[in-house]
Scaffold this motif. Structure first.
Motif, PDB file in Angstrom:
ATOM      1  N   GLU A 154       0.865  -1.198   0.155  1.00  0.00           N
ATOM      2  CA  GLU A 154      -0.018  -0.101   0.102  1.00  0.00           C
ATOM      3  C   GLU A 154       0.903   1.301   0.090  1.00  0.00           C
ATOM      4  OE1 GLU A 154      -0.018  -1.295   4.292  1.00  0.00           O
ATOM      5  OE2 GLU A 154       0.026  -2.201   2.311  1.00  0.00           O
ATOM      6  N   HIS A 155       2.247   1.171   0.370  1.00  0.00           N
ATOM      7  CA  HIS A 155       2.956   2.299   0.394  1.00  0.00           C
ATOM      8  C   HIS A 155       3.147   2.882  -1.048  1.00  0.00           C
ATOM      9  CE1 HIS A 155       4.357   0.748   4.346  1.00  0.00           C
ATOM     10  NE2 HIS A 155       3.369   1.751   4.460  1.00  0.00           N
ATOM     11  N   GLU A 156       3.085   4.203  -1.265  1.00  0.00           N
ATOM     12  CA  GLU A 156       3.428   4.703  -2.642  1.00  0.00           C
ATOM     13  C   GLU A 156       4.473   5.748  -2.572  1.00  0.00           C
ATOM     14  OE1 GLU A 156      -1.342   5.624  -3.721  1.00  0.00           O
ATOM     15  OE2 GLU A 156      -0.468   6.657  -2.434  1.00  0.00           O
ATOM     16  N   ALA A 157       5.255   6.006  -1.123  1.00  0.00           N
ATOM     17  CA  ALA A 157       6.545   6.674  -1.270  1.00  0.00           C
ATOM     18  C   ALA A 157       7.034   6.519   0.061  1.00  0.00           C
ATOM     19  CB  ALA A 157       6.116   8.327  -1.213  1.00  0.00           C
ATOM     20  N   ALA A 158       8.383   6.759   0.358  1.00  0.00           N
ATOM     21  CA  ALA A 158       9.128   6.580   1.578  1.00  0.00           C
ATOM     22  C   ALA A 158      10.269   7.563   1.531  1.00  0.00           C
ATOM     23  CB  ALA A 158       9.643   5.160   1.384  1.00  0.00           C
ATOM     24  N   VAL A 159      10.459   7.835   2.981  1.00  0.00           N
ATOM     25  CA  VAL A 159      11.562   8.643   3.375  1.00  0.00           C
ATOM     26  C   VAL A 159      12.433   7.832   4.115  1.00  0.00           C
ATOM     27  CG1 VAL A 159      12.179  10.829   4.554  1.00  0.00           C
ATOM     28  CG2 VAL A 159       9.859  10.356   3.414  1.00  0.00           C
ATOM     29  N   VAL A 160      13.642   7.828   4.059  1.00  0.00           N
ATOM     30  CA  VAL A 160      14.647   6.819   4.862  1.00  0.00           C
ATOM     31  C   VAL A 160      15.960   7.706   5.358  1.00  0.00           C
ATOM     32  CG1 VAL A 160      16.193   4.967   4.581  1.00  0.00           C
ATOM     33  CG2 VAL A 160      14.091   5.003   3.328  1.00  0.00           C
ATOM     34  N   GLU A 161      15.880   7.611   6.653  1.00  0.00           N
ATOM     35  CA  GLU A 161      17.036   8.705   7.102  1.00  0.00           C
ATOM     36  C   GLU A 161      18.306   7.600   7.162  1.00  0.00           C
ATOM     37  OE1 GLU A 161      18.121  10.053  12.045  1.00  0.00           O
ATOM     38  OE2 GLU A 161      15.931   9.728  11.158  1.00  0.00           O
ATOM     39  N   LEU A 162      19.491   8.215   7.108  1.00  0.00           N
ATOM     40  CA  LEU A 162      20.562   7.519   6.888  1.00  0.00           C
ATOM     41  C   LEU A 162      21.515   8.231   7.850  1.00  0.00           C
ATOM     42  CD1 LEU A 162      21.193   7.354   3.009  1.00  0.00           C
ATOM     43  CD2 LEU A 162      20.303   5.761   4.710  1.00  0.00           C
ATOM     44  N   GLY A 163      22.115   7.537   8.712  1.00  0.00           N
ATOM     45  CA  GLY A 163      22.949   7.970   9.861  1.00  0.00           C
ATOM     46  C   GLY A 163      24.459   7.025   9.756  1.00  0.00           C
ATOM     47  N   ALA A 164      25.380   7.724  10.195  1.00  0.00           N
ATOM     48  CA  ALA A 164      26.983   7.048  10.302  1.00  0.00           C
ATOM     49  C   ALA A 164      27.477   7.353  11.310  1.00  0.00           C
ATOM     50  CB  ALA A 164      27.416   7.405   9.122  1.00  0.00           C
ATOM     51  N   SER A 165      28.368   6.221  11.733  1.00  0.00           N
ATOM     52  CA  SER A 165      29.462   6.688  12.897  1.00  0.00           C
ATOM     53  C   SER A 165      30.691   6.678  12.231  1.00  0.00           C
ATOM     54  CB  SER A 165      29.183   5.820  13.889  1.00  0.00           C
ATOM     55  OG  SER A 165      29.216   4.059  13.649  1.00  0.00           O
ATOM     56  N   GLY A 166      31.130   6.122  11.207  1.00  0.00           N
ATOM     57  CA  GLY A 166      32.126   6.208  10.376  1.00  0.00           C
ATOM     58  C   GLY A 166      32.264   6.065   8.744  1.00  0.00           C
ATOM     59  N   PRO A 167      33.380   6.465   8.123  1.00  0.00           N
ATOM     60  CA  PRO A 167      33.373   6.398   6.575  1.00  0.00           C
ATOM     61  C   PRO A 167      32.889   4.918   6.166  1.00  0.00           C
ATOM     62  CG  PRO A 167      35.393   7.047   7.780  1.00  0.00           C
ATOM     63  CD  PRO A 167      34.592   6.584   8.723  1.00  0.00           C
ATOM     64  N   GLY A 168      32.137   5.253   4.864  1.00  0.00           N
ATOM     65  CA  GLY A 168      31.558   4.044   4.273  1.00  0.00           C
ATOM     66  C   GLY A 168      30.167   3.624   4.419  1.00  0.00           C
ATOM     67  N   GLU A 169      29.838   4.209   5.682  1.00  0.00           N
ATOM     68  CA  GLU A 169      28.519   3.537   6.222  1.00  0.00           C
ATOM     69  C   GLU A 169      27.292   4.152   5.399  1.00  0.00           C
ATOM     70  OE1 GLU A 169      25.934   2.624  10.387  1.00  0.00           O
ATOM     71  OE2 GLU A 169      27.859   3.797  10.664  1.00  0.00           O
ATOM     72  N   ILE A 170      27.244   5.116   5.022  1.00  0.00           N
ATOM     73  CA  ILE A 170      26.197   5.707   4.245  1.00  0.00           C
ATOM     74  C   ILE A 170      26.400   5.464   2.766  1.00  0.00           C
ATOM     75  CG2 ILE A 170      25.587   8.075   3.006  1.00  0.00           C
ATOM     76  CD1 ILE A 170      26.013   9.439   5.867  1.00  0.00           C
ATOM     77  N   ARG A 171      27.534   5.290   2.342  1.00  0.00           N
ATOM     78  CA  ARG A 171      27.574   4.620   0.807  1.00  0.00           C
ATOM     79  C   ARG A 171      27.029   3.131   0.790  1.00  0.00           C
ATOM     80  NH1 ARG A 171      30.716   5.378  -3.252  1.00  0.00           N
ATOM     81  NH2 ARG A 171      32.042   6.894  -1.873  1.00  0.00           N
TER      82      ARG A 171
END
Length: 454
Positions: A154-171
């Protein structure tokens, strides 16, 4: 889950041998306490547990199969796959789920403001779409896959939060999300123990840009010192900028700041329209967050009036600039969820608008070698901005109180802080409470709140 799947499909996805017995799965779980009948149990590891040891209980709880990276001493009696790394397998399955989702996904990162921006973005998207968003603080290498796996048909859109505690995690997480729109709120000196330097923070936040769809939109803060670096990193991708000056694509005019919110007008460079907004979130930093959302929503084709309606429907949540009532008519601003130098400066700017402004602080964590200096800087800045009194606890916050000087009070623990404030706080004061999660300043909020059940 968006779809049912078979254990043999998971084996093919992960490049594993086919299971001896195939079963159909209707969901994914990593916690035996939350298993639903039909789930595939994925055995993750933590500092103090090994999920592989819970394979048998998972099957007993209703899981139809287990995905392990180590076979326990007593082999589970049920369908099983064994991989090299269950965490990476979990991410791959989440990416498979994301590929089946046809709606727009907005990903948000930044040193400060990403959770509020997530909430604002979701409320705006809800004006036109059935929207899913990251729940709580599930923004890391485990939480992001969990967010994707919770998408429903049923979902038509999404918002995803991205955190990180060090390099490479967001990638890693951003490449699972494959966002149509990526927002970077800012970069500041937060989690420096993991990143090493502000340059490391800038580089890591910029990893989101690389993973935005080639035909997607990158939303950048034109006021951030790292803007030029991020803009160059975006290359030929479409970039929409936001900021508090007219140099940005989306900017604010007629700003009226209040302790309990902000009024402003959104303008678009090169366009004739303007849109007034009444925001229930105080502070210039939250105006910037709202502008980021405005930019993203316009990029998705939403009208300015609909975006403003969504922004105005949003309200602060516990721990993030939520206004509560205290004894003696005091106004308590609960900003206790977390803290870094940039977010404390923003909080000081808000509390300084009140005629009787008390600032209550716990230590900021993960600042590395510059921690004591950063705490001293906060004390000086609070004094410069006219804060009436500063109350703090925690070993590092001694430096904050020393720098603040007269009307600065350091106390040994949270209970002493609560007792001091109850005894000394003037009637009708405005008290802002903030600190890193490890400081536990939310306990001070609960103790001072007039109606603890609110």
């Amino acid at each position: 889950m968006l779809f049912d799947f078979t254990l043999s499909q998971v084996a093919s996805l992960l490049g594993l041998a086919q299971p001896s017995r195939d079963v159909r799965c209707t969901g994914i779980s990593t916690d035996t306490r939350q298993i639903q009948p039909g789930d595939l149990y994925v055995a993750l590891r933590g500092e103090h547990f090994n999920g592989n040891d819970f394979a048998a209980p998972a099957l007993a709880a209703g899981a139809v199969a287990v995905l392990l990276d180590e076979v326990p001493g007593v082999e589970p009696d049920g369908p099983m796959l064994v991989c090299d790394d269950a965490l990476l397998a979990y991410g791959l399955i989440a990416g498979w789920q994301r590929d089946a989702f046809a709606g727009p996904i907005v990903a948000i990162t930044g040193s400060a403001g990403k959770t509020t921006t997530k909430q604002l973005m979701a409320k705006v998207l809800e004006q036109q779409f059935t929207t899913w968003m990251t729940q709580g603080n599930l923004n890391n290498h485990i939480g992001v896959p969990k967010t994707l796996l919770a998408l429903q048909s049923e979902h038509e859109a999404a918002v995803v939060e991205l955190g990180a505690s060090g390099p490479g995690e967001i990638r890693y997480t951003a490449c699972l999300v494959k966002p149509v729109v990526g927002i970077i709120t800012n970069a500041s000196a937060a989690h420096l123990e993991g990143f090493g330097s502000l340059a490391g923070v800038v580089q890591t936040k910029g990893e989101l840009i690389d993973c935005v769809d080639a035909e997607g939109i990158v939303v950048l803060n034109a006021d951030d010192p790292a803007f030029d670096q991020w803009r160059a990193r975006a290359g030929h991708k479409q970039v929409i900028t936001f900021g508090l000056s007219a140099t940005a694509d989306l900017y604010a005019e007629d700003l009226q700041a209040r302790v309990d919110g902000s009024d402003f007008t959104v303008c678009c460079r090169g366009q004739s329209w303007s849109q007034p907004v009444q925001l229930a979130f105080p502070g210039r930093h939250n105006i910037a967050n709202a502008l980021a959302v405005f930019a993203a929503a316009l990029g998705l084709g939403m009208s300015p009036a609909i975006v403003a309606k969504g922004l105005e429907a949003a309200a602060p949540v516990a721990g993030r600039m939520k206004t509560l009532v205290g004894e003696g008519g005091a106004r308590i601003i609960d900003d206790s969820y977390n803290a870094n130098p940039a977010s404390i400066r923003a909080a000081i700017d808000v509390i300084s608008l009140a005629p009787c402004a008390w600032l209550v602080l716990g230590d900021m964590a993960e600042l590395g070698e510059g921690a004591e200096q950063a705490h001293s800087d906060m004390g000086r800045y609070a004094k410069q901005q006219g804060v009436s009194a500063l109350v703090a606890t925690g070993p590092l916050s001694r430096a904050t109180v020393t720098a603040f000087g007269e009307q600065g009070y350091w106390l040994p623990d949270r209970d002493a802080v609560v007792a001091f404030i109850k005894q000394k706080m003037p009637d009708q004061a405005t008290i802002l409470i903030k600190g890193s999660r490890s400081a536990g300043m939310d306990q001070v909020v609960r103790a001072l709140q007039l109606h603890s059940g609110e």
